[in-house]
Write a protein that holds these residues in place. Structure first.
Motif, PDB file in Angstrom:
ATOM      1  N   ALA A   8     -12.400  -2.992  11.224  1.00 32.07           N
ATOM      2  CA  ALA A   8     -12.096  -2.919   9.805  1.00 32.07           C
ATOM      3  C   ALA A   8     -11.783  -4.324   9.292  1.00 32.07           C
ATOM      4  O   ALA A   8     -11.466  -5.234  10.059  1.00 32.07           O
ATOM      5  CB  ALA A   8     -10.916  -1.988   9.562  1.00 32.07           C
ATOM      6  N   ASP A   9     -11.870  -4.490   7.990  1.00 27.52           N
ATOM      7  CA  ASP A   9     -11.583  -5.775   7.362  1.00 27.52           C
ATOM      8  C   ASP A   9     -10.310  -5.668   6.532  1.00 27.52           C
ATOM      9  O   ASP A   9      -9.925  -4.590   6.076  1.00 27.52           O
ATOM     10  CB  ASP A   9     -12.743  -6.200   6.459  1.00 27.52           C
ATOM     11  N   LEU A  10      -9.651  -6.807   6.332  1.00 26.54           N
ATOM     12  CA  LEU A  10      -8.431  -6.889   5.545  1.00 26.54           C
ATOM     13  C   LEU A  10      -8.716  -7.651   4.256  1.00 26.54           C
ATOM     14  O   LEU A  10      -9.243  -8.759   4.286  1.00 26.54           O
ATOM     15  CB  LEU A  10      -7.334  -7.598   6.340  1.00 26.54           C
ATOM     16  N   GLU A  35      -9.357 -11.180   6.504  1.00 22.89           N
ATOM     17  CA  GLU A  35      -9.551 -11.151   7.945  1.00 22.89           C
ATOM     18  C   GLU A  35     -10.503 -10.017   8.306  1.00 22.89           C
ATOM     19  O   GLU A  35     -10.535  -8.979   7.641  1.00 22.89           O
ATOM     20  CB  GLU A  35      -8.199 -10.936   8.640  1.00 22.89           C
ATOM     21  N   THR A  36     -11.284 -10.223   9.361  1.00 15.70           N
ATOM     22  CA  THR A  36     -12.193  -9.189   9.840  1.00 15.70           C
ATOM     23  C   THR A  36     -11.737  -8.677  11.206  1.00 15.70           C
ATOM     24  O   THR A  36     -10.939  -9.316  11.888  1.00 15.70           O
ATOM     25  CB  THR A  36     -13.632  -9.718   9.964  1.00 15.70           C
ATOM     26  N   SER A  37     -12.233  -7.517  11.584  1.00  9.47           N
ATOM     27  CA  SER A  37     -12.026  -6.942  12.906  1.00  9.47           C
ATOM     28  C   SER A  37     -10.552  -6.748  13.238  1.00  9.47           C
ATOM     29  O   SER A  37     -10.005  -7.355  14.157  1.00  9.47           O
ATOM     30  CB  SER A  37     -12.688  -7.812  13.983  1.00  9.47           C
ATOM     31  N   ILE A  38      -9.912  -5.854  12.472  1.00 10.54           N
ATOM     32  CA  ILE A  38      -8.529  -5.500  12.751  1.00 10.54           C
ATOM     33  C   ILE A  38      -8.419  -3.984  12.884  1.00 10.54           C
ATOM     34  O   ILE A  38      -9.342  -3.241  12.547  1.00 10.54           O
ATOM     35  CB  ILE A  38      -7.570  -6.008  11.659  1.00 10.54           C
ATOM     36  N   THR A  77      -2.842 -17.957   3.723  1.00  5.96           N
ATOM     37  CA  THR A  77      -3.954 -17.289   4.406  1.00  5.96           C
ATOM     38  C   THR A  77      -4.116 -17.714   5.862  1.00  5.96           C
ATOM     39  O   THR A  77      -5.018 -17.230   6.547  1.00  5.96           O
ATOM     40  CB  THR A  77      -5.269 -17.541   3.650  1.00  5.96           C
ATOM     41  N   VAL A  78      -3.246 -18.604   6.336  1.00  3.18           N
ATOM     42  CA  VAL A  78      -3.229 -18.977   7.760  1.00  3.18           C
ATOM     43  C   VAL A  78      -2.081 -18.231   8.421  1.00  3.18           C
ATOM     44  O   VAL A  78      -0.912 -18.512   8.144  1.00  3.18           O
ATOM     45  CB  VAL A  78      -3.063 -20.490   7.952  1.00  3.18           C
TER      46      VAL A  78
END
Length: 250
Positions: A8-10, A35-38, A77-78
Motif C-alpha cells: 500500500a502507499d501512504l 511513501e510506498t510499500s507499507i 517528509t524524511v
C-alpha cells in the motif's frame, strides 16, 4: 491516508482550517505521495513538547518503523527510521492489524493479524525512535489493539478465522517483562462473532468493534485489572448502522 493491503502507499493532504466557516477544507495540496510499500498500520501521538505530532507507519517486507514529524511548519517528509522487531512479509493478510501508541507516548504496540503475532515496544516521543521489542503470547488472529488511558494495561482483540471463538484479552504491562506480562493475561470476553478495532473514547472508555452487528462492546474501566474493567458486550447501540472491523483512529 493508507491502504489496507501489502504494498500500500501512504499519502497526505493539507487542510486549511480557515475554510468552510472554520470547519476546514482540503487545499490544492491533495493526495501527495509520501511513501510506498507499507502495511495498513498507522498511529500518531503528541511530541514530548506537547505541540508537534508523530505519525508512525510500518514498512512492508521490512522490520522498519518510519516516524514522521508534523509541526506548525508542515510535515517533515524524511522519517526517523527504527529497524526493530519482526519483519512484516508473506501473505497479504500479514499486513492487517492495528498499531497504537500509549496515551503518555512511551509505548507502541501492534498486531500482525495472520502471523498470530503481537509485539510491544518502547517509544521515545522526543526522537520518534522505536526500541526494545517484547513478544506477547501467541493467541489466534489478533487484529485489534489498545492501551488503557493510564498506560498500564494492553488489550487485544481477535478475529475468527480457523478458531471457535473471538476474544478480547487484557495484559498488565507495567513490569516490562515478557513472562510476567504473559502471566497477567485475562480473558475479558469471548464470542462466536468477530471483534475488530479497539479505540479509546473521549470518555476514557475502550470501545470494541463487533463485526456485522449494530453494537460496540465497551470496556467501562480499562485501567482496572481483570473483571473490574467492566466489559459490556452490547455496550453502545449504533441504531441502524452496522459495524465492520474498523473504528476511527485517534
Amino acid at each position: 491516508q493508507v491502504g489496507n493491503a501489502n504494498n500500500a502507499d501512504l499519502y497526505y493532504s493539507i487542510i486549511d482550517m480557515s475554510l468552510d466557516g472554520g470547519l476546514g477544507g482540503v487545499t490544492a495540496d491533495k493526495n501527495i505521495l509520501l511513501e510506498t510499500s507499507i502495511t495498513e498500520k498507522i498511529a500518531g501521538c503528541p511530541h514530548q513538547n506537547g505541540i508537534d505530532r508523530w505519525i508512525v507507519v510500518h514498512r512492508w517486507n521490512s522490520d522498519e518503523f518510519n516516524a514522521y514529524l508534523l509541526t506548525s511548519a508542515g510535515l517533515d517528509t524524511v522519517p526517523v527510521v527504527s529497524a526493530v522487531g519482526a519483519i512484516h512479509t508473506g501473505s497479504m493478510l500479514h499486513t492487517a492489524g492495528q498499531m497504537k501508541i500509549s496515551p503518555n507516548g512511551d509505548k507502541l504496540a501492534l498486531t500482525t493479524y495472520y502471523m498470530n503475532r503481537t509485539q510491544l515496544f518502547d517509544f521515545d516521543n522526543s526522537t520518534g525512535l522505536v526500541s526494545a521489542p517484547i513478544g506477547l503470547p501467541e493467541t489466534e488472529r489478533e487484529y485489534g489493539i489498545g492501551f488503557s488511558p493510564d498506560g498500564t494495561k494492553l488489550y487485544t482483540a481477535t478475529v475468527l478465522y480457523d478458531t471457535l471463538f473471538a476474544r478480547i484479552l487484557q495484559y498488565d504491562i507495567t513490569s516490562n517483562d515478557s513472562m510476567l506480562i504473559a502471566a497477567s493475561e485475562y480473558m475479558v470476553y469471548q464470542d462466536t462473532q468477530n471483534f475488530g478495532s479497539l479505540e479509546i473514547g473521549l470518555d476514557g472508555k475502550l470501545y470494541a468493534a463487533r463485526y456485522m452487528t449494530n453494537y460496540l462492546g465497551v470496556i467501562n474501566a480499562p485501567n482496572e485489572a481483570g473483571a473490574l474493567c467492566d466489559y459490556v458486550h452490547n455496550g453502545y447501540w449504533l441504531h441502524d448502522s452496522i459495524c465492520w472491523l474498523g473504528l476511527p483512529n485517534q
